[in-house]
Design an enzyme around this catalytic site. Sequence first.
Site, PDB file in Angstrom:
ATOM      1  CB  CYS A  61     -16.465   8.564  16.466  1.00 46.43           C
ATOM      2  SG  CYS A  61     -17.963   7.965  15.668  1.00 46.43           S
ATOM      3  CD  GLU A  67     -10.098   9.436  12.730  1.00 41.23           C
ATOM      4  OE1 GLU A  67     -10.558  10.543  13.083  1.00 41.23           O
ATOM      5  OE2 GLU A  67     -10.685   8.363  12.954  1.00 41.23           O
ATOM      6  N   GLY A 121       0.836  -1.203   0.000  1.00 42.78           N
ATOM      7  CA  GLY A 121       0.000   0.000   0.000  1.00 42.78           C
ATOM      8  C   GLY A 121       0.864   1.244   0.000  1.00 42.78           C
ATOM      9  CG  HIS A 165     -14.123   8.779  12.276  1.00 45.56           C
ATOM     10  ND1 HIS A 165     -13.449   8.122  13.287  1.00 45.56           N
ATOM     11  CD2 HIS A 165     -15.376   8.293  12.283  1.00 45.56           C
ATOM     12  CE1 HIS A 165     -14.270   7.251  13.866  1.00 45.56           C
ATOM     13  NE2 HIS A 165     -15.447   7.341  13.276  1.00 45.56           N
TER      14      HIS A 165
HETATM   15  N1  GLN Z   1     -20.251   2.848  18.371  1.00 46.92           N
HETATM   16  C1  GLN Z   1     -20.544   4.201  18.079  1.00 46.92           C
HETATM   17  C2  GLN Z   1     -21.660   4.366  17.062  1.00 46.92           C
HETATM   18  O1  GLN Z   1     -21.952   3.481  16.309  1.00 46.92           O
HETATM   19  C3  GLN Z   1     -19.316   4.959  17.618  1.00 46.92           C
HETATM   20  C4  GLN Z   1     -18.751   4.464  16.330  1.00 46.92           C
HETATM   21  C5  GLN Z   1     -17.370   4.987  16.062  1.00 46.92           C
HETATM   22  O2  GLN Z   1     -16.660   5.398  16.971  1.00 46.92           O
HETATM   23  N2  GLN Z   1     -16.943   4.957  14.831  1.00 46.92           N
HETATM   24  O3  GLN Z   1     -22.258   5.413  17.018  1.00 46.92           O
END
Ligand code: GLN
Length: 545
Positions: free
Chosen positions: A382, A519, A18, A517
């Site tokens: 998240c 990142e 990759g 996210h």
């Molecule tokens: N488990 C949580 C949700 O589904 C957070 C998911 C995550 O951190 N990507 O909302």
Amino acid sequence: MIRYIFITGGVVSSLGKGIASAALGALLQSRGYGVRLRKLDPYLNVDPGTMSPRQHGEVYVTDDGAETDLDLGHYERFTGVSARQSDNITTGRIYSRIIEKERRGDYLGATIQVIPHVTNEIKDFVLSDPGEGVDFVLCEIGGTVGDIEGLPFFEAIRQLGQELGPERTCFIHLTLLPYIPAAGEMKTKPTQHSVKELRSIGIQPQILLCRCDRPIPENEKGKIASFCNVRPSSVIEARDVRHIYDVPLAYHAEGLDQEVLRHFAINDAPAPDLSGWDRIAQMIHNPDGEVCIGLVGKYTDVPDAYKSVAEALSHGGVANNVKVTVRLINSEEFDDDSRPLDILEGVHGIILPGGFGERGAHGKIRASRFARERQVPCFGICYGMQMSVIEVARNLAGLKDANTTENDRKTPHPLVGLMEEWTKGNEKVIRDENTDKGGTMRLGAYPARLKKGSRVADVYGANEISERHRHRYEVNAAYIPELEKHGVVFSGLSPDGTLPEIFEIPDHPWFIGVQFHPELKSRPFEPHPLFASFIAAAVKQSRLV
Ligand code: GLN
């Protein structure tokens, strides 16, 4: 005219195909060419969305909402080109497409076979819409030559080689040259065998990229070239480097991009401009200080599970000219309240990454409280953000049993839950879940509005942002007024104001939780503003402790 470069792997897995593909993409770009990178994964899952991070590392999400292989993250970071759903395909997806067509009667009574039906689907994928301004499409084939499940992919690219001809296709094979200490020698036999395997299925690689931990002696290069039927200059030394962002420079120094251009008989290629990569390498190897970030998550035994977070942290380091050391801390270890949090002492920032399920959740809540009370910079992403919100609800707002319905369906304070639970009622959703697998994920890019004057608005320098999501549960907006009475601010909301996207604690050195996210969009040349700002806060913190 678009040219196609196929990157295959041999001898062993984990040689870094990759990164090699991404680095070659970056080198071609540095000469002014447009590139698109694609990954063909021979496994049977339709996509990696359902796989545990323990299997293939993190699931990378694209703007258009695809759950893809983490190599697409490398491609984006190295080339800056946003990946799309159409850049990753698996055997599972190919078969499901074929079976769907077969059921619809599209094949008009034909017998459906691996050759030509499966191989045709693979070829269509490789050739499909590369996008604007693309000169080279680089296709990485997952797995290792010789794997049974990879055979249709190799056959498909062999056919493409035949159909498009050598002027439009190039095969690069990544192999390993192990050094055997007892013999005091580097061994070429595994490479010879691997190329033999490739040739037995009709593919003659033109370039060999040889991973090794020391220089390849000239005579060995000559031996490999003659046994594997390639030019000696096409045996490229791919020696271990200190940092992945050294790879483009290292491969260029060994002549990889020159060899590719030579194969295609491109004599008028612009000289490469590698000044950006030089600058990144300079910064990475000459930092002005160091910070230590505690990453509190469940998959700390598989570092690839948090690949993009670790990369984004290092980009934050580049933005602040410091080295970022990540201490992986297993959140399950402090699920039990009697376990002390002393491992968090001395870190300059705490990051709570995404996650699923109950194990390690309480540990994240405790780490979040530690960060809040001890004034340590804290970044919740998240699930991490959801846990921080629950922590604030329990310990500041006094909502003792506050929870996410992901972990407690009957909580009296569903701080985090499914949207349908609020509209249809919890019982109804539980019943629906027994028949299908419940709420769907919010995937891909969504906009958010930022509150004027908030820290995030300042960090982004914008009032409206777009970030990638991958979650099923949402913070429950009904609790915003209550929580805001206790010193937190919901500073980012979905444009219609119904979904909390960001919360922050103004009276804290740096405490931000985001539902998305960030990142996934950070790149070495464009560190994500939240990561740059978080590392800046960690630098300040490092001067205090
Ligand atoms: N488990 C949580 C949700 O589904 C957070 C998911 C995550 O951190 N990507 O909302």
